[in-house]
Motif scaffolding. Structure first.
Motif, PDB file in Angstrom:
ATOM      1  N   PHE A 159     -42.140 -22.462 -11.154  1.00  0.00           N
ATOM      2  CA  PHE A 159     -41.177 -22.829 -10.110  1.00  0.00           C
ATOM      3  C   PHE A 159     -41.188 -24.338  -9.888  1.00  0.00           C
ATOM      4  O   PHE A 159     -40.142 -24.981  -9.757  1.00  0.00           O
ATOM      5  CB  PHE A 159     -41.520 -22.121  -8.796  1.00  0.00           C
ATOM      6  N   PHE A 160     -42.416 -24.892  -9.842  1.00  0.00           N
ATOM      7  CA  PHE A 160     -42.562 -26.336  -9.631  1.00  0.00           C
ATOM      8  C   PHE A 160     -41.927 -27.119 -10.783  1.00  0.00           C
ATOM      9  O   PHE A 160     -41.196 -28.091 -10.562  1.00  0.00           O
ATOM     10  CB  PHE A 160     -44.047 -26.689  -9.511  1.00  0.00           C
ATOM     11  N   GLU A 161     -42.193 -26.711 -12.020  1.00  0.00           N
ATOM     12  CA  GLU A 161     -41.606 -27.388 -13.173  1.00  0.00           C
ATOM     13  C   GLU A 161     -40.092 -27.323 -13.138  1.00  0.00           C
ATOM     14  O   GLU A 161     -39.404 -28.318 -13.414  1.00  0.00           O
ATOM     15  CB  GLU A 161     -42.132 -26.763 -14.472  1.00  0.00           C
ATOM     16  N   HIS A 166     -34.840 -29.885 -12.247  1.00  0.00           N
ATOM     17  CA  HIS A 166     -33.519 -29.774 -11.610  1.00  0.00           C
ATOM     18  C   HIS A 166     -33.188 -31.008 -10.766  1.00  0.00           C
ATOM     19  O   HIS A 166     -32.053 -31.508 -10.806  1.00  0.00           O
ATOM     20  CB  HIS A 166     -33.478 -28.522 -10.731  1.00  0.00           C
ATOM     21  N   PHE A 167     -34.173 -31.491 -10.010  1.00  0.00           N
ATOM     22  CA  PHE A 167     -33.897 -32.593  -9.086  1.00  0.00           C
ATOM     23  C   PHE A 167     -34.194 -33.978  -9.666  1.00  0.00           C
ATOM     24  O   PHE A 167     -33.548 -34.957  -9.297  1.00  0.00           O
ATOM     25  CB  PHE A 167     -34.707 -32.402  -7.800  1.00  0.00           C
ATOM     26  N   PHE A 168     -35.162 -34.063 -10.593  1.00  0.00           N
ATOM     27  CA  PHE A 168     -35.567 -35.384 -11.094  1.00  0.00           C
ATOM     28  C   PHE A 168     -35.422 -35.527 -12.611  1.00  0.00           C
ATOM     29  O   PHE A 168     -35.726 -36.588 -13.150  1.00  0.00           O
ATOM     30  CB  PHE A 168     -37.029 -35.672 -10.690  1.00  0.00           C
ATOM     31  N   MET A 172     -40.021 -31.184 -17.611  1.00  0.00           N
ATOM     32  CA  MET A 172     -41.345 -30.565 -17.655  1.00  0.00           C
ATOM     33  C   MET A 172     -41.295 -29.243 -18.406  1.00  0.00           C
ATOM     34  O   MET A 172     -42.264 -28.858 -19.065  1.00  0.00           O
ATOM     35  CB  MET A 172     -41.869 -30.355 -16.233  1.00  0.00           C
ATOM     36  N   GLN A 173     -40.160 -28.534 -18.292  1.00  0.00           N
ATOM     37  CA  GLN A 173     -39.960 -27.334 -19.085  1.00  0.00           C
ATOM     38  C   GLN A 173     -39.352 -27.773 -20.412  1.00  0.00           C
ATOM     39  O   GLN A 173     -38.145 -27.937 -20.524  1.00  0.00           O
ATOM     40  CB  GLN A 173     -39.036 -26.356 -18.367  1.00  0.00           C
ATOM     41  N   LYS A 174     -40.199 -27.996 -21.389  1.00  0.00           N
ATOM     42  CA  LYS A 174     -39.755 -28.589 -22.647  1.00  0.00           C
ATOM     43  C   LYS A 174     -38.691 -27.731 -23.327  1.00  0.00           C
ATOM     44  O   LYS A 174     -38.778 -26.503 -23.367  1.00  0.00           O
ATOM     45  CB  LYS A 174     -40.946 -28.795 -23.584  1.00  0.00           C
ATOM     46  N   ASP A 227     -39.743 -22.220 -23.337  1.00  0.00           N
ATOM     47  CA  ASP A 227     -41.004 -22.832 -22.922  1.00  0.00           C
ATOM     48  C   ASP A 227     -41.615 -22.085 -21.749  1.00  0.00           C
ATOM     49  O   ASP A 227     -42.823 -21.834 -21.713  1.00  0.00           O
ATOM     50  CB  ASP A 227     -40.764 -24.295 -22.548  1.00  0.00           C
ATOM     51  N   THR A 228     -40.771 -21.727 -20.772  1.00  0.00           N
ATOM     52  CA  THR A 228     -41.262 -20.996 -19.599  1.00  0.00           C
ATOM     53  C   THR A 228     -41.822 -19.636 -19.988  1.00  0.00           C
ATOM     54  O   THR A 228     -42.905 -19.239 -19.526  1.00  0.00           O
ATOM     55  CB  THR A 228     -40.129 -20.810 -18.575  1.00  0.00           C
ATOM     56  N   MET A 229     -41.112 -18.916 -20.837  1.00  0.00           N
ATOM     57  CA  MET A 229     -41.573 -17.594 -21.256  1.00  0.00           C
ATOM     58  C   MET A 229     -42.871 -17.694 -22.057  1.00  0.00           C
ATOM     59  O   MET A 229     -43.778 -16.867 -21.901  1.00  0.00           O
ATOM     60  CB  MET A 229     -40.489 -16.900 -22.088  1.00  0.00           C
ATOM     61  N   GLU A 230     -42.964 -18.710 -22.915  1.00  0.00           N
ATOM     62  CA  GLU A 230     -44.196 -18.887 -23.694  1.00  0.00           C
ATOM     63  C   GLU A 230     -45.369 -19.228 -22.782  1.00  0.00           C
ATOM     64  O   GLU A 230     -46.469 -18.694 -22.952  1.00  0.00           O
ATOM     65  CB  GLU A 230     -44.004 -20.001 -24.723  1.00  0.00           C
TER      66      GLU A 230
END
Length: 283
Positions: A159-161, A166-168, A172-174, A227-230
């Motif tokens: 969630f943080f990534e 989204h905002f910056f 981070m989620q490659k 990336d998130t799923m991995e």
């Protein structure tokens, strides 16, 4: 009456005797971070200066938790935590290991799943061993809680990534390159039937001013999903491995030497044998 300086000297001597390896690793890593910090200040890279300061603060957390919670962290666990922080912040972010070594992020997420399961397991295991506990939980219950705790931490981190991307736009989620996609967005009828595109070799991006750019990446650009799923999958593996090990550790009444290296113990808790004799597991 004992002099404060003498008392502190004795305390440092005790720490050195009991946690010699931890102290050596801590001094080495902290010195390394300070040197990196000075280099980043010299290069006027203030974002990395912040990461170095954050790392130095995180290094103090294990000893702070020991004092505040009155627990004893095993040396192996404490060293791994310090190395994990250094690998993630200094090597991963500042040293760009996440880009240089494709599996760096995967290894750290696997380790994170393992460590978080150990922490979640120990939170209840300390209560289970406590001589004032009014009930004791079964090994299976402890293992399930440890697994769920680790997976929850992993999800919150994703969630943080996602929020940072989204905002910056930190990525981070490659991103990943995929060659086949299926999407209902291309269904000409506007229905719920996915249209499958195969063997994608390039994607052309059209901006609002009409500028067209061929990405030239050899496929379709996936925005963070793979990336998130991995990350969650390897977190799952790490959490599952420790939960299974922790289950058999409790079943053997805490005799497993390997797991003891990862489970904090309350300083005023009873031994596992004493706790088991007092009352049968509640669950």
């Amino acid at each position: 009456m004992e002099h404060p300086k003498q008392s502190r000297r004795e305390s440092l001597k005790t720490v050195w005797q009991e946690k010699k390896a931890v102290t050596i690793v801590y001094i080495f890593l902290r010195t390394s971070v300070v040197l990196v910090l000075l280099a980043q200040i010299f290069n006027r890279n203030f974002e990395n200066v912040f990461l170095c300061l954050l790392t130095l603060i995180l290094f103090t957390m294990p000893s702070l938790l020991e004092r505040k919670l009155d627990i004893d962290l095993p040396n192996t666990l404490e060293i791994i935590i310090l190395l994990f922080i250094y690998a993630a912040e200094i090597l991963g972010e500042i040293g760009a290991y996440y880009v240089t070594f494709p599996y760096w992020d995967t290894v750290l997420h696997t380790m994170n799943g393992f460590l978080c399961a150990a922490i979640g397991f120990s939170l209840l295991d300390i209560l289970n061993r406590h001589n004032r506990a009014r009930f004791h939980l079964s090994p299976l219950y402890l293992a399930i809680v440890a697994f769920c705790f680790s997976m929850t931490v992993g999800v919150v981190w994703e969630f943080f990534e996602c929020a940072m991307d989204h905002f910056f736009f930190l990525d981070m989620q490659k991103d990943a390159i995929v060659h086949n996609i299926g999407t209902i967005m291309l269904d000409p009828t506007g229905g719920n039937h996915p249209v499958v595109l195969r063997n994608i070799t390039d994607v052309i991006v059209v901006q609002a001013d009409g500028t067209q750019t061929a990405l030239g990446l050899g496929g379709y650009l996936d925005i963070g999903l793979m990336d998130t799923m991995e990350d969650l999958f390897v977190n799952f593996i790490g959490a599952l491995v420790f939960s299974i090990i922790g289950y058999f550790y409790v079943r053997s009444r805490g005799k497993g030497k390997f797991v003891k290296r990862f489970i904090p113990v309350a300083n005023d808790s009873a031994s596992p044998e004493t706790a088991d004799e007092k009352e049968e597991p509640f669950v």
